[in-house]
Design a protein around this motif. Structure first.
Motif, PDB file in Angstrom:
ATOM      1  N   LEU A 193       0.896  -1.206  -0.011  1.00 36.90           N
ATOM      2  CA  LEU A 193      -0.049  -0.067   0.004  1.00 36.90           C
ATOM      3  C   LEU A 193       0.909   1.368   0.052  1.00 36.90           C
ATOM      4  O   LEU A 193       0.484   2.281  -0.497  1.00 36.90           O
ATOM      5  CB  LEU A 193      -0.849   0.014   1.368  1.00 36.90           C
ATOM      6  N   GLU A 194       1.945   1.116   0.620  1.00 36.34           N
ATOM      7  CA  GLU A 194       2.958   2.326   0.348  1.00 36.34           C
ATOM      8  C   GLU A 194       2.483   3.734   1.298  1.00 36.34           C
ATOM      9  O   GLU A 194       2.531   4.680   0.639  1.00 36.34           O
ATOM     10  CB  GLU A 194       3.367   2.858  -0.731  1.00 36.34           C
ATOM     11  N   ILE A 195       1.931   3.453   2.255  1.00 34.93           N
ATOM     12  CA  ILE A 195       1.301   4.590   3.332  1.00 34.93           C
ATOM     13  C   ILE A 195       1.872   4.389   4.601  1.00 34.93           C
ATOM     14  O   ILE A 195       2.245   3.460   5.084  1.00 34.93           O
ATOM     15  CB  ILE A 195      -0.131   4.551   3.183  1.00 34.93           C
ATOM     16  N   PRO A 196       1.666   5.091   5.293  1.00 34.14           N
ATOM     17  CA  PRO A 196       2.237   5.319   6.938  1.00 34.14           C
ATOM     18  C   PRO A 196       1.265   3.936   7.495  1.00 34.14           C
ATOM     19  O   PRO A 196       0.259   3.925   7.399  1.00 34.14           O
ATOM     20  CB  PRO A 196       2.005   6.548   7.442  1.00 34.14           C
ATOM     21  N   HIS A 197       2.176   3.523   8.334  1.00 33.93           N
ATOM     22  CA  HIS A 197       1.568   1.951   8.809  1.00 33.93           C
ATOM     23  C   HIS A 197       1.716   2.115  10.387  1.00 33.93           C
ATOM     24  O   HIS A 197       2.916   2.468  11.019  1.00 33.93           O
ATOM     25  CB  HIS A 197       2.358   1.022   8.091  1.00 33.93           C
ATOM     26  N   ARG A 198       0.790   1.061  10.922  1.00 31.96           N
ATOM     27  CA  ARG A 198       0.976   0.876  12.344  1.00 31.96           C
ATOM     28  C   ARG A 198       0.320  -0.683  12.459  1.00 31.96           C
ATOM     29  O   ARG A 198      -0.710  -0.945  11.893  1.00 31.96           O
ATOM     30  CB  ARG A 198      -0.147   1.772  13.231  1.00 31.96           C
ATOM     31  N   ASN A 199       1.146  -1.462  13.135  1.00 34.25           N
ATOM     32  CA  ASN A 199       0.925  -2.728  13.263  1.00 34.25           C
ATOM     33  C   ASN A 199       0.319  -2.745  15.097  1.00 34.25           C
ATOM     34  O   ASN A 199       1.007  -2.274  15.918  1.00 34.25           O
ATOM     35  CB  ASN A 199       2.056  -3.639  13.245  1.00 34.25           C
ATOM     36  N   VAL A 200      -0.576  -3.355  15.003  1.00 39.61           N
ATOM     37  CA  VAL A 200      -1.482  -3.245  16.274  1.00 39.61           C
ATOM     38  C   VAL A 200      -1.693  -4.785  16.848  1.00 39.61           C
ATOM     39  O   VAL A 200      -2.152  -5.773  16.054  1.00 39.61           O
ATOM     40  CB  VAL A 200      -2.821  -2.492  16.028  1.00 39.61           C
ATOM     41  N   LEU A 201      -1.327  -5.116  18.328  1.00 38.33           N
ATOM     42  CA  LEU A 201      -1.769  -6.596  18.787  1.00 38.33           C
ATOM     43  C   LEU A 201      -3.030  -6.098  19.574  1.00 38.33           C
ATOM     44  O   LEU A 201      -2.983  -5.393  20.433  1.00 38.33           O
ATOM     45  CB  LEU A 201      -0.763  -6.786  19.788  1.00 38.33           C
ATOM     46  N   SER A 202      -4.095  -6.796  18.863  1.00 40.90           N
ATOM     47  CA  SER A 202      -5.345  -6.618  19.357  1.00 40.90           C
ATOM     48  C   SER A 202      -5.540  -7.509  20.464  1.00 40.90           C
ATOM     49  O   SER A 202      -4.886  -8.852  20.787  1.00 40.90           O
ATOM     50  CB  SER A 202      -6.391  -6.670  18.469  1.00 40.90           C
ATOM     51  N   LYS A 203      -6.826  -7.391  21.263  1.00 43.41           N
ATOM     52  CA  LYS A 203      -7.359  -8.254  22.357  1.00 43.41           C
ATOM     53  C   LYS A 203      -6.044  -8.721  23.455  1.00 43.41           C
ATOM     54  O   LYS A 203      -6.247  -9.799  24.110  1.00 43.41           O
ATOM     55  CB  LYS A 203      -7.558  -9.632  21.465  1.00 43.41           C
ATOM     56  N   MET A 204      -5.343  -7.911  23.688  1.00 40.37           N
ATOM     57  CA  MET A 204      -4.427  -7.726  24.992  1.00 40.37           C
ATOM     58  C   MET A 204      -5.404  -7.980  26.070  1.00 40.37           C
ATOM     59  O   MET A 204      -4.905  -8.554  27.088  1.00 40.37           O
ATOM     60  CB  MET A 204      -3.609  -6.482  24.862  1.00 40.37           C
ATOM     61  N   ASP A 205      -6.472  -7.677  26.162  1.00 39.09           N
ATOM     62  CA  ASP A 205      -7.329  -7.735  27.228  1.00 39.09           C
ATOM     63  C   ASP A 205      -7.809  -9.004  27.614  1.00 39.09           C
ATOM     64  O   ASP A 205      -8.427  -9.591  28.673  1.00 39.09           O
ATOM     65  CB  ASP A 205      -8.660  -6.716  27.467  1.00 39.09           C
ATOM     66  N   LYS A 206      -7.647 -10.018  26.599  1.00 36.28           N
ATOM     67  CA  LYS A 206      -8.057 -11.436  26.771  1.00 36.28           C
ATOM     68  C   LYS A 206      -6.828 -12.318  27.193  1.00 36.28           C
ATOM     69  O   LYS A 206      -6.982 -13.514  27.423  1.00 36.28           O
ATOM     70  CB  LYS A 206      -8.416 -11.952  25.288  1.00 36.28           C
ATOM     71  N   LEU A 207      -5.788 -11.598  27.363  1.00 33.28           N
ATOM     72  CA  LEU A 207      -4.583 -12.514  27.790  1.00 33.28           C
ATOM     73  C   LEU A 207      -4.496 -12.672  29.187  1.00 33.28           C
ATOM     74  O   LEU A 207      -4.797 -11.819  30.007  1.00 33.28           O
ATOM     75  CB  LEU A 207      -3.304 -11.901  27.298  1.00 33.28           C
TER      76      LEU A 207
END
Length: 286
Positions: free
Chosen positions: A164-178
């Motif tokens: 996509l060549e756009i600014p990017h953020r990787n997110v770890l979701s569902k941290m509340d489930k751990l």
């Protein structure tokens, strides 16, 4: 200038939940965002939708068409290609507002972000319509609790970022489930040392894959900006920090008009009659 987030990630990674949480957070803080559903297979939303691709094309209709004979994956690709062929519909739906902020809830099929041009064409169109965009790639934190799954998820996120060549953020979701133990395990994947993770793989993988694992680790290290931000939807600070991080990479807010506090506005309104804090300026000049 308008702003937008493209919410991506595998099916079940929490994309719709993310959209709901961000929409509610913005509502609570007095900020206006518009959620756009780009998933023609979506069935339920617990937040208001500003624009819905299902008004243009629905996956069920495509799969039931006798002349197409498509399954779920092929049908979804067809729906997204149909959107690209009818971008005038999307442009009309978006209108011409200034400083508007949109959250685009995208489908989960990974091929849309790897080798098919559909999402790249969508990004190009939005940019032509004066959008600053950020890609937000979600991965289920419960999925990334061992090195092999980490490599798989990271390569998928990297593929979307490069495509996509756009600014990017990787997110770890569902941290509340751990659990507490799982939280400790996930910590090492937030800003990972890929080479050290290869050492973990030696204990479980066939030795013949050792060289391949080392090359994959080298590829990930070459793109050192592949890191993850944890998201706990039950923690307002976690939600706010993530939103701020995304706002910064698309420079949201830099072009907005500065708004003065109401008290200062009221004081300025009182200056029209020549009165400054109850003092008659004419009397001071005599």
């Amino acid at each position: 200038m308008r702003y937008g987030q493209l919410i991506m990630g595998p099916a079940g990674s929490g994309k719709s939940t993310y959209c709901s949480v961000i929409a509610q957070h913005c509502h609570n803080t007095g900020r206006v965002v518009h959620v756009v559903n780009l998933d023609p297979a979506a069935e339920y939303f617990d937040y208001p939708i500003a624009i819905d691709i299902r008004e243009l094309v629905h996956l069920d209709d495509v799969m039931e068409a006798d002349d197409l004979r498509l399954g779920p994956n092929g049908g979804l690709v067809y729906c997204m290609q149909h959107l690209i062929e009818n971008l005038d519909w999307l442009e009309e739906q978006l209108g011409e507002g200034d400083d508007d902020y949109y959250i685009f809830d995208c489908p989960g099929q990974i091929e849309l972000y790897t080798h098919l041009p559909v999402m790249k064409q969508l990004v190009s169109a939005l940019q032509a319509w004066d959008f600053r965009l950020a890609g937000v790639f979600l991965l289920d934190s419960q999925f990334l609790i061992d090195a092999a799954k980490f490599f798989s998820g990271t390569l998928a996120a990297m593929s979307a970022m490069l495509q996509l060549e756009i600014p990017h953020r990787n997110v770890l979701s569902k941290m509340d489930k751990l659990s507490a133990k799982q939280n400790a395990e996930v910590e090492k994947y937030l800003d990972p040392d890929a080479q050290s993770l290869v050492a973990d793989l030696r204990q479980t993988f066939n030795p013949k894959y050792q060289r391949l694992n080392e090359m994959l680790a080298g590829l990930i290290d070459d793109y050192s900006n592949v890191s993850f931000i944890p998201l706990n939807i039950e923690d307002e600070e976690s939600v706010g920090d993530l939103l701020l991080s995304i706002d910064l990479i698309i420079q949201y807010g830099e072009d907005l008009d500065v708004k003065m506090p109401k008290d200062e506005e009221a004081d300025e309104d009182g200056d029209d009659g020549g009165d400054a804090g109850g003092i008659d300026l004419n009397s001071l000049m005599t």
